[in-house]
Design a protein around this motif. Structure first.
Motif, PDB file in Angstrom:
ATOM      1  N   ARG A  11      55.423  54.413  52.833  1.00 58.43           N
ATOM      2  CA  ARG A  11      55.361  53.490  51.697  1.00 58.43           C
ATOM      3  C   ARG A  11      54.088  53.721  50.878  1.00 58.43           C
ATOM      4  O   ARG A  11      54.118  53.705  49.639  1.00 58.43           O
ATOM      5  CB  ARG A  11      55.405  52.051  52.195  1.00 58.43           C
ATOM      6  CG  ARG A  11      55.218  51.014  51.106  1.00 58.43           C
ATOM      7  CD  ARG A  11      55.101  49.624  51.719  1.00 58.43           C
ATOM      8  NE  ARG A  11      54.887  48.611  50.683  1.00 58.43           N
ATOM      9  CZ  ARG A  11      53.689  48.260  50.221  1.00 58.43           C
ATOM     10  NH1 ARG A  11      52.597  48.859  50.679  1.00 58.43           N
ATOM     11  NH2 ARG A  11      53.577  47.322  49.280  1.00 58.43           N
ATOM     12  N   GLU A  63      63.308  57.215  50.322  1.00 58.33           N
ATOM     13  CA  GLU A  63      63.340  56.031  49.459  1.00 58.33           C
ATOM     14  C   GLU A  63      64.093  54.887  50.128  1.00 58.33           C
ATOM     15  O   GLU A  63      63.722  53.711  49.977  1.00 58.33           O
ATOM     16  CB  GLU A  63      63.983  56.375  48.111  1.00 58.33           C
ATOM     17  CG  GLU A  63      63.205  57.382  47.270  1.00 58.33           C
ATOM     18  CD  GLU A  63      61.981  56.783  46.602  1.00 58.33           C
ATOM     19  OE1 GLU A  63      61.731  55.570  46.792  1.00 58.33           O
ATOM     20  OE2 GLU A  63      61.272  57.527  45.903  1.00 58.33           O
ATOM     21  N   ARG A  67      62.448  51.148  50.963  1.00 55.76           N
ATOM     22  CA  ARG A  67      63.032  49.864  50.564  1.00 55.76           C
ATOM     23  C   ARG A  67      63.117  48.904  51.747  1.00 55.76           C
ATOM     24  O   ARG A  67      62.814  47.717  51.621  1.00 55.76           O
ATOM     25  CB  ARG A  67      64.418  50.077  49.946  1.00 55.76           C
ATOM     26  CG  ARG A  67      64.386  50.706  48.567  1.00 55.76           C
ATOM     27  CD  ARG A  67      65.697  50.491  47.828  1.00 55.76           C
ATOM     28  NE  ARG A  67      66.835  51.093  48.506  1.00 55.76           N
ATOM     29  CZ  ARG A  67      67.242  52.345  48.333  1.00 55.76           C
ATOM     30  NH1 ARG A  67      66.583  53.146  47.506  1.00 55.76           N
ATOM     31  NH2 ARG A  67      68.300  52.803  48.969  1.00 55.76           N
ATOM     32  N   HIS A  68      63.529  49.415  52.886  1.00 56.40           N
ATOM     33  CA  HIS A  68      63.618  48.553  54.066  1.00 56.40           C
ATOM     34  C   HIS A  68      62.237  48.188  54.590  1.00 56.40           C
ATOM     35  O   HIS A  68      62.039  47.078  55.112  1.00 56.40           O
ATOM     36  CB  HIS A  68      64.455  49.237  55.148  1.00 56.40           C
ATOM     37  CG  HIS A  68      65.928  49.216  54.863  1.00 56.40           C
ATOM     38  ND1 HIS A  68      66.716  48.120  55.124  1.00 56.40           N
ATOM     39  CD2 HIS A  68      66.740  50.152  54.315  1.00 56.40           C
ATOM     40  CE1 HIS A  68      67.973  48.378  54.756  1.00 56.40           C
ATOM     41  NE2 HIS A  68      68.013  49.613  54.266  1.00 56.40           N
ATOM     42  N   GLU A  70      59.640  47.650  52.761  1.00 59.22           N
ATOM     43  CA  GLU A  70      59.183  46.553  51.904  1.00 59.22           C
ATOM     44  C   GLU A  70      59.692  45.215  52.436  1.00 59.22           C
ATOM     45  O   GLU A  70      58.962  44.213  52.458  1.00 59.22           O
ATOM     46  CB  GLU A  70      59.654  46.769  50.469  1.00 59.22           C
ATOM     47  CG  GLU A  70      59.026  47.947  49.756  1.00 59.22           C
ATOM     48  CD  GLU A  70      57.606  47.658  49.290  1.00 59.22           C
ATOM     49  OE1 GLU A  70      57.076  46.558  49.582  1.00 59.22           O
ATOM     50  OE2 GLU A  70      57.017  48.538  48.652  1.00 59.22           O
ATOM     51  N   LYS A  71      60.952  45.177  52.834  1.00 60.61           N
ATOM     52  CA  LYS A  71      61.524  43.931  53.340  1.00 60.61           C
ATOM     53  C   LYS A  71      60.848  43.504  54.643  1.00 60.61           C
ATOM     54  O   LYS A  71      60.550  42.320  54.850  1.00 60.61           O
ATOM     55  CB  LYS A  71      63.028  44.089  53.558  1.00 60.61           C
ATOM     56  CG  LYS A  71      63.817  44.316  52.271  1.00 60.61           C
ATOM     57  CD  LYS A  71      65.293  44.518  52.574  1.00 60.61           C
ATOM     58  CE  LYS A  71      66.081  44.778  51.295  1.00 60.61           C
ATOM     59  NZ  LYS A  71      67.530  45.013  51.573  1.00 60.61           N
TER      60      LYS A  71
END
Length: 303
Positions: A11, A63, A67-68, A70-71
């Motif tokens: 990330r 990518e 995204r995961h 970030e969650k």
């Protein structure tokens, strides 16, 4: 099970762009970062990075992981906030980035109030323009950002951040006493002080002048509004300046209203999940109290 530390490194690479930038931010060597990401590739069984010249680029699969990640980090942020809220006292530190005029006018009183109300909370404050501060907040270099939006020139809304308006700050035309001007159109041939090309305040201010039918003669460029005010005071330039500036320096010079009575919006920004963290809540409240006290004392001619 995927390793969260390695996912965070991936990330970081997505946010900062290069292995060297990630290494510098996290105090690792670039080779150590590369090794960790290579292990993450081994764990996932897919290619995560591809070479583009001397740089690396995240693949489609990388990518998806980001995204995961970030969650997951958002949930951890929420857990930290709830844990802190369960304690009787607010302790630890809060890292804040704030633009110049807010740093001058609001931060000293806010920090003083925090020291009295929450002596166990330490504020670390850095002056930084929103263009740099918001990506740094996203990358977890700060916990809270105090930023500004100029009319029709809002800061880019970055994923994972939430913004809350703090106040509207009127923008007025500051003119030297030696300039024969009663309005914007009278300054078509005057020298100007503005922020550098490419910044939101510069784009907006140029647009204001162009809407009045002229291209401003910008002879002084600086992000330092104290310099702008000094140039106005000494008769060297006109400038468009916010009311909040006059809370921290003597003045103001002669002020003229602009068409439409424009104002910039002062806001605070945090990462999603951190809105209810007690340190964030306390600092936001201290800023609001500081601003309310200033607004009660700050009266300007030319309104």
């Amino acid at each position: 099970m995927l390793d969260l530390h390695r996912l965070r490194l991936l990330r970081e690479l997505r946010l900062r762009g290069t292995l060297a930038a990630v290494a510098e931010a996290l105090s690792y060597s670039p080779s150590a970062i590369s090794q960790q990401l290579a292990q993450l590739e081994s764990e996932t069984g897919v290619v995560l990075l591809e070479r583009v010249g001397r740089r690396v680029r995240l693949t489609e699969q990388a990518e998806i992981l980001v995204r995961h990640t970030e969650k997951v980090l958002g949930q951890l942020e929420l857990a930290e906030a709830e844990l802190a809220a369960s304690l009787r006292e607010i302790t630890g530190q809060i890292r804040v980035a704030v633009f110049q005029t807010a740093a001058l006018a609001l931060v000293p009183a806010a920090v003083s109030a925090l020291a009295v109300a929450h002596p166990g909370l330490r504020a670390r404050v850095r002056q930084l323009d929103p263009e740099q501060a918001l990506p740094a907040l996203q990358a977890r270099d700060f916990d809270l950002v105090v930023g500004e939006d100029y009319p029709e020139e809002p800061q880019p809304r970055l994923p994972g951040l939430t913004l809350r308006p703090l106040d509207r700050d009127p923008l007025r035309l500051a003119v030297p006493d030696s300039f024969a001007a009663d309005g914007l159109a009278d300054l078509a041939d005057a020298p100007w002080a503005m922020e550098p090309v490419g910044t939101a305040p510069r784009r907006w201010a140029q647009g204001v002048c162009r809407s009045a039918g002229f291209e401003p003669d910008v002879r002084f460029e600086s992000t330092d509004m104290l310099l702008h005010a000094r140039l106005v005071e000494t008769g060297h330039a006109a400038s468009i300046l916010p009311d909040l500036l006059w809370a921290s320096i003597p003045g103001p010079p002669r002020l003229l209203a602009l068409p439409g009575a424009p104002a910039r919006t002062i806001f605070t920004a945090v990462r999603e999940g951190a809105e209810r963290h007690p340190a964030v809540t306390a600092f936001r409240a201290a800023l609001a109290d500081s601003l309310a006290a200033l607004r009660g004392a700050l009266t300007l001619d030319g309104a």
